[in-house]
Design a protein around this motif. Structure first.
Motif, PDB file in Angstrom:
ATOM      1  N   VAL A  40       0.722  -1.171  -0.148  1.00  0.00           N
ATOM      2  CA  VAL A  40       0.119   0.143   0.142  1.00  0.00           C
ATOM      3  C   VAL A  40       0.827   1.222  -0.131  1.00  0.00           C
ATOM      4  CG1 VAL A  40      -1.875  -1.070   0.942  1.00  0.00           C
ATOM      5  CG2 VAL A  40      -0.222  -0.020   2.458  1.00  0.00           C
ATOM      6  N   ASP A  41       1.943   1.235   0.428  1.00  0.00           N
ATOM      7  CA  ASP A  41       2.921   2.587   0.350  1.00  0.00           C
ATOM      8  C   ASP A  41       2.104   3.668   1.139  1.00  0.00           C
ATOM      9  OD1 ASP A  41       5.436   1.594  -0.994  1.00  0.00           O
ATOM     10  OD2 ASP A  41       4.158   1.817  -2.863  1.00  0.00           O
ATOM     11  N   SER A  42       1.997   3.360   2.487  1.00  0.00           N
ATOM     12  CA  SER A  42       1.294   4.464   3.351  1.00  0.00           C
ATOM     13  C   SER A  42       2.255   5.395   3.840  1.00  0.00           C
ATOM     14  CB  SER A  42       0.563   3.720   4.444  1.00  0.00           C
ATOM     15  OG  SER A  42      -0.336   2.912   3.982  1.00  0.00           O
ATOM     16  N   LYS A 142      -1.515   3.382  -2.329  1.00  0.00           N
ATOM     17  CA  LYS A 142      -2.612   2.827  -2.806  1.00  0.00           C
ATOM     18  C   LYS A 142      -3.883   2.536  -1.838  1.00  0.00           C
ATOM     19  CE  LYS A 142       1.098   1.110  -5.387  1.00  0.00           C
ATOM     20  NZ  LYS A 142       2.649   1.302  -4.867  1.00  0.00           N
ATOM     21  N   ASN A 143      -5.098   2.253  -2.456  1.00  0.00           N
ATOM     22  CA  ASN A 143      -6.142   2.130  -1.824  1.00  0.00           C
ATOM     23  C   ASN A 143      -6.051   0.721  -1.170  1.00  0.00           C
ATOM     24  OD1 ASN A 143      -9.025   1.824  -0.793  1.00  0.00           O
ATOM     25  ND2 ASN A 143      -9.672   3.478  -1.942  1.00  0.00           N
ATOM     26  N   SER A 160      -4.963   5.236   4.421  1.00  0.00           N
ATOM     27  CA  SER A 160      -4.590   3.920   4.050  1.00  0.00           C
ATOM     28  C   SER A 160      -3.834   3.041   5.251  1.00  0.00           C
ATOM     29  CB  SER A 160      -3.606   4.031   2.930  1.00  0.00           C
ATOM     30  OG  SER A 160      -3.041   2.874   2.623  1.00  0.00           O
ATOM     31  N   SER A 161      -3.154   3.900   6.278  1.00  0.00           N
ATOM     32  CA  SER A 161      -2.452   3.117   7.249  1.00  0.00           C
ATOM     33  C   SER A 161      -3.457   2.692   8.012  1.00  0.00           C
ATOM     34  CB  SER A 161      -1.365   4.207   7.837  1.00  0.00           C
ATOM     35  OG  SER A 161      -2.388   5.218   8.517  1.00  0.00           O
ATOM     36  N   VAL A 162      -4.560   3.290   8.223  1.00  0.00           N
ATOM     37  CA  VAL A 162      -5.681   2.695   9.239  1.00  0.00           C
ATOM     38  C   VAL A 162      -6.510   1.848   8.678  1.00  0.00           C
ATOM     39  CG1 VAL A 162      -7.883   3.532  10.730  1.00  0.00           C
ATOM     40  CG2 VAL A 162      -5.579   4.995  10.731  1.00  0.00           C
ATOM     41  N   THR A 186     -11.515   5.051   1.558  1.00  0.00           N
ATOM     42  CA  THR A 186     -10.802   3.898   2.094  1.00  0.00           C
ATOM     43  C   THR A 186     -11.937   3.260   3.405  1.00  0.00           C
ATOM     44  OG1 THR A 186      -9.884   5.296   3.965  1.00  0.00           O
ATOM     45  CG2 THR A 186      -8.543   4.727   1.983  1.00  0.00           C
ATOM     46  N   GLY A 187     -13.105   3.864   3.370  1.00  0.00           N
ATOM     47  CA  GLY A 187     -14.061   2.866   4.299  1.00  0.00           C
ATOM     48  C   GLY A 187     -13.818   2.969   5.927  1.00  0.00           C
ATOM     49  N   ILE A 188     -13.236   4.253   6.433  1.00  0.00           N
ATOM     50  CA  ILE A 188     -12.981   4.314   7.623  1.00  0.00           C
ATOM     51  C   ILE A 188     -13.477   5.611   8.331  1.00  0.00           C
ATOM     52  CG2 ILE A 188     -10.898   2.921   7.718  1.00  0.00           C
ATOM     53  CD1 ILE A 188      -9.494   5.703   7.673  1.00  0.00           C
TER      54      ILE A 188
END
Length: 485
Positions: A40-42, A142-143, A160-162, A186-188
């Protein structure tokens, strides 16, 4: 145990009950974060040594019988435009590629005091200018739901990290939607507090009258926990408010009976995806079933919000970024013939295309002969947008709308059309213009990609915003859905 899938509340209880130490948790999360990071490269940097040292301090306190906060030992991430003492803070720009701040931002100090564990600094759009995290000078995040899609921006790395389970919470910044928009994609959960609720000291400025530090978590309860810790008056920030900070978790009782919800017709007009509309309105219906009162309202100046924002924000950016000149700190060109040449080459080479575009727009809008026609007029329209909200909140307690017009899009899809990219923030910008709090929570899916519902509240009434968000979240299972990585 799938520790990375847990919430702050769940993992905090395990630490306090000594089912797991902060160090054990940190080591497991670092291992998981690195494994997921390949996809993901967060992060722009992972601060392993710092994290282990912070975790050991928490364990020592617990071993000594000292009382610790609910955030003690919790692995977190910080957006790379929030200053961290001794740790590079680059704003994802060549201009600040080697900048190491000599101090912490106030929010970082508060989190350190709470005992959080810093896993790393997250990727972002350069100087927070963008809606996809594609303008970063270093990498593309990335997502986690679809690695071919963007995670939103500018706080895409933090979101993305979460979402990917690398950390339990992260901080971002929201100038025109940069927390809520990536949270939706990202759905958070992503919260932008009221302007002045959280200190901006140590947040590298983009648009000073719009910027606000925001929060990403997996659920609303965690968001309330973190807000309580970082909110409050700060003598280092003249715009921070002295209004008392409540314990936001005490408002999360699931009871929304009698709460009045406004549905602004302008937010459901042309340009909003039909499936997004349906998902958000279905969420409103669920709240109605819980006893909330729903009525249609109008925010008539919404249609001018994007145009107004893209005069005010670039104007403030033009002023704020003038300090990066190749002389005092930041990137300096290696070859130059004169002082003017040094300025021009340093800024041309140090800034990316989107940042330069906005500096040019802002400088033009502030220039002699155009100031009254553009910047002054934009400030007048901003006042009208704020008055729209004030009038609406005379009749309703919160306003519900889509967070973003669509679900996550492909990399490169909007790069050649800046206006199309700017329209990503059409639903989020008005809350920044008015300075009111707003949260994005997941409310559905389209093509296996998350849809976000935005709840907007009155100034300094984060409590009601969180209350309504928590009541809706408790009805369904969207908060429990996680991407399969």
């Amino acid at each position: 145990m799938d520790l990375h899938k847990m919430t702050i509340k769940q993992i905090s209880e395990k630490i306090k009950n000594r089912e797991i130490t902060a160090l054990e948790l940190t080591e497991k999360m670092l291992e998981k974060a690195k494994e997921i990071e390949k996809k993901v490269d967060s992060f722009l940097c992972i601060t392993e040594d710092v994290a282990i040292e912070q975790a050991k301090k928490v364990d020592k306190k617990i071993a000594n019988g000292e009382k610790v906060s609910s955030l003690a030992g919790i692995p977190i991430a910080i957006k790379d435009n929030i200053c961290t003492e001794g740790i590079k803070t680059t704003c994802a720009s060549r201009m600040l590629e080697n900048f190491i701040p000599p101090y912490n931002a106030t929010v970082v100090e508060k989190l350190n005091k709470s005992g959080t564990v810093l896993i790393g600094k997250t990727n972002m759009d350069e100087f927070a200018m963008g809606s996809s995290t594609e303008t970063s000078a270093f990498k593309k995040t990335k997502n986690p739901w679809d690695l071919n899609k963007v995670p939103g921006g500018s706080s895409g790395g933090s979101a993305s990290s979460v979402a990917a389970g690398q950390v339990f919470c992260s901080l971002g910044s929201d100038t025109g939607g940069s927390v809520r928009q990536p949270a939706a994609l990202t759905g958070i959960v992503g919260l932008k507090p009221t302007y002045g609720r959280v200190s901006r000291y140590g947040l590298i400025a983009f648009g000073s009258s719009l910027d606000q530090v925001g929060i990403f978590t997996k659920d609303v309860y965690d968001c309330a926990l973190v807000l309580k810790e970082i909110a409050g008056k700060d003598d280092m920030d003249g715009t921070s408010s002295p209004i008392e900070v409540p314990d936001y978790t005490k408002f999360l009782d699931g009871n929304v009976k009698g709460i009045k919800i406004g549905i602004p017709k302008e937010y459901f007009a042309q340009g909003i995806d039909e499936d997004v509309k349906k998902a958000v309105l279905a969420g409103v219906e669920q709240l109605k079933e819980l006893g909330a009162i729903v009525k249609e309202i109008s925010l008539p100046h919404t249609k001018y919000a994007v145009a107004t924002y893209y005069i005010i924000a670039p104007s403030e950016a033009s002023s704020n970024l003038a300090r990066f000149d190749g002389i005092r700190y930041g990137y300096r060109t290696k070859e130059f013939d004169s002082l003017d040449d040094l300025y021009i080459k340093s800024r041309s080479e140090g800034f990316g295309e989107e940042v330069k575009r906005r500096i040019v727009i802002g400088t033009y809008a502030l220039s002699s002969g155009y100031y009254d026609a553009y910047y002054k007029k934009a400030l007048q329209v901003r006042t009208l947008i704020k008055q729209d909200f004030e009038k609406a909140f005379e009749d309703v307690d919160v306003i519900i709308a889509p967070t973003v017009p669509n679900v996550a899009f492909n990399f490169g899809e909007k790069n050649q059309d800046p206006l199309s990219m700017y329209m990503e923030d059409v639903c989020t910008i008005p809350a920044n213009m008015a300075g009111v709090p707003a949260i994005s929570i997941p409310c559905g899916f389209k093509n296996s990609l998350p849809i976000g519902m935005q709840i907007i509240g009155k100034h300094f009434d984060e409590a009601t915003v969180l209350k309504v968000a928590h009541a809706y979240e408790s009805c369904g299972d969207f908060k429990d859905k996680r991407p399969n990585l």
